[in-house]
Enzyme design. Structure first.
Site, PDB file in Angstrom:
ATOM      1  N   CYS A 147       0.948  -1.153   0.050  1.00 39.11           N
ATOM      2  CA  CYS A 147      -0.063   0.098  -0.001  1.00 39.11           C
ATOM      3  C   CYS A 147       0.882   1.215   0.083  1.00 39.11           C
ATOM      4  O   CYS A 147       1.003   1.991   0.724  1.00 39.11           O
ATOM      5  CB  CYS A 147      -1.003  -0.084   1.357  1.00 39.11           C
ATOM      6  SG  CYS A 147      -1.855  -1.366   1.458  1.00 39.11           S
ATOM      7  N   ALA A 148       1.717   1.317  -0.849  1.00 43.23           N
ATOM      8  CA  ALA A 148       2.771   2.352  -1.127  1.00 43.23           C
ATOM      9  C   ALA A 148       2.419   3.909  -1.135  1.00 43.23           C
ATOM     10  O   ALA A 148       3.280   4.548  -0.589  1.00 43.23           O
ATOM     11  CB  ALA A 148       3.651   1.831  -2.090  1.00 43.23           C
ATOM     12  N   GLY A 203       6.723   7.163   0.878  1.00 44.64           N
ATOM     13  CA  GLY A 203       7.595   7.542   1.846  1.00 44.64           C
ATOM     14  C   GLY A 203       8.394   6.436   2.527  1.00 44.64           C
ATOM     15  O   GLY A 203       9.677   6.747   2.759  1.00 44.64           O
ATOM     16  N   ASP A 212       0.774  -0.911   5.073  1.00 44.76           N
ATOM     17  CA  ASP A 212       0.264   0.192   5.688  1.00 44.76           C
ATOM     18  C   ASP A 212      -0.979   0.557   5.161  1.00 44.76           C
ATOM     19  O   ASP A 212      -1.133   1.279   4.243  1.00 44.76           O
ATOM     20  CB  ASP A 212       1.555   1.338   5.255  1.00 44.76           C
ATOM     21  CG  ASP A 212       1.143   2.687   6.097  1.00 44.76           C
ATOM     22  OD1 ASP A 212       0.470   2.542   6.930  1.00 44.76           O
ATOM     23  OD2 ASP A 212       1.630   3.874   5.543  1.00 44.76           O
ATOM     24  N   CYS A 219      -2.165   4.629  10.350  1.00 42.96           N
ATOM     25  CA  CYS A 219      -1.958   5.915  11.181  1.00 42.96           C
ATOM     26  C   CYS A 219      -3.278   6.101  11.947  1.00 42.96           C
ATOM     27  O   CYS A 219      -3.703   7.415  11.728  1.00 42.96           O
ATOM     28  CB  CYS A 219      -1.733   6.836  10.382  1.00 42.96           C
ATOM     29  SG  CYS A 219      -2.810   7.064   8.758  1.00 42.96           S
TER      30      CYS A 219
END
Length: 397
Positions: free
Chosen positions: A227-228, A232, A295, A348
């Site tokens: 899930c680039a 970052g 991510d 996050c």
């Protein structure tokens, strides 16, 4: 304090774009700042800072206004009053009553969801999932986020970069817990520096910098960042791999991969291959990776400091949808890890329902195939970092 009408008008315009047209605050501010090349750094800072802070404290300011639909110029005036600044003698501010504003603010401080400026439903969810921790985390998420850099160790080291930035008038402090992190002592435009243009660093929060090392990558490995996004963490992984091995960066949106490729060139990264996720992409990569980073998309509640407008845009039904998306990704994409390999699931979000609970469900349903190695959570309240969660799962041989 001296006010310039054109700057206040820029803030008023920005608020209209954000709250009436639903545009992202960072995109609006970027557009507004580009509209007048004559503005200096102080002018640009005044526009950006006040717009972001008004968005952050929107509910509080509406409460203090005691009006159903106050003018954006009124909201600006209320914000300046609460900061202790005297308003200019402009006609549009003639009706503003500082004493009444301060009295209303004292009332607002008695109500958490108003004092901390957050929607009712989100306050309820946070309190339900975090209990006594919610007050501190919510308060921390309303503080201005620091600017943290990640040194690109493919091109330089922390000491050399710190010295180079100091020569440009940008002072930084190393973060002892993170070997590649430098925190700015005050906000500066780092993107105009030669160091940035030469790919010596990326702007990346300290919490985000914890994730890539959790994968324990080594040079020569085959690694997938599934899930680039704009890359970052991909770039961080490439540096940790010393540009050796194969690093596949995937996403469902090609424009993000385009941005990743651009950043990779600036960073001197040569071991990254980008792939658009299509129907059979995951199946074709089944049990091929030494390491997989997931991510996953999330509510973003751990990064509200940086994206304060998002709390006014996400809705309760979005949380339900994103939780299902997260689990689908975890269940499906984990198949790419080969026996003996490692998977890191990250969000996050500060909510356990998007993080710890997802991993526990996964282990309960597929636990015979996986072992939980580590769980880590960064806390805005405790660490001063953005709120990230990461779990390292090992697939036995």
């Amino acid at each position: 304090m001296r006010y310039h009408r054109v700057l206040v008008e820029a803030i008023v315009f920005s608020l209209g774009e954000i709250f009436e047209k639903g545009r992202q605050a960072d995109k609006v501010i970027e557009q507004v700042l580009k509209s007048n090349r004559k503005w200096g750094a102080r002018d640009r800072g005044f526009i950006a800072e006040n717009t972001y802070e008004i968005v952050r404290w929107w509910r509080l300011l509406l409460f203090v206004s005691q009006e159903e639909r106050p003018a954006y110029s009124d909201i600006f005036a209320i914000w300046q009053t609460l900061k202790g600044n005297e308003l200019p003698a402009w006609t549009e501010f003639a009706h503003i009553q500082p004493q009444r504003i301060r009295h209303a603010y004292e009332e607002a401080k008695k109500i958490r969801k108003v004092r901390e400026s957050i929607p009712d439903w989100l306050d309820e969810v946070g309190a339900s999932e975090l209990g006594e921790k919610w007050d501190d985390e919510l308060h921390a998420l309303n503080q201005t986020a620091p600017v943290v850099l990640r040194v690109n160790t493919l091109k330089t080291n922390r000491e050399a970069l710190q010295k180079q930035l100091a020569e440009d008038g940008i002072q930084t402090n190393p973060l002892p817990s993170l070997p590649s992190a430098l925190a700015l002592t005050e906000k500066k435009n780092v993107f105009q520096t030669e160091a940035f243009k030469n790919g010596f660093f990326e702007v990346q929060d300290a919490g985000s910098q914890v994730i890539a090392p959790t994968l324990d990558v080594q040079p020569g490995m085959r690694v997938i960042d599934a899930c680039a996004g704009a890359g970052g963490k991909t770039l961080h992984l490439a540096a940790l791999m010393q540009n050796q091995g194969r690093l596949i960066a995937m996403d469902v949106e090609n424009w993000k991969l385009d941005e990743l490729r651009r950043r990779a060139r600036r960073n001197g990264v040569s071991n990254v291959e980008t792939r658009l996720i299509e129907a059979k992409t995951i199946k074709r990569l089944r049990e091929t990776a030494d390491r997989v980073l997931l991510d996953v998309p999330c509510s973003g509640l751990g990064v509200l400091r940086r994206n304060p407008d998002s709390k006014w845009k996400i809705m309760p039904e979005f949380l339900d949808q994103i939780r299902q998306t997260q689990y689908d990704i975890l269940s499906h994409y984990s198949q790419m890890v080969k026996p003996g390999g490692k998977l890191v699931y990250a969000t996050c979000s500060i909510l356990p329902s998007e993080s710890e609970n997802q991993v526990q469900r996964f282990l309960k349903e597929q636990g015979q195939q996986w072992t939980l190695e580590t769980e880590t959570r960064t806390s805005p309240a405790r660490d001063g970092f953005d709120g990230f969660y990461m779990a390292s799962l090992v697939k036995p041989c």
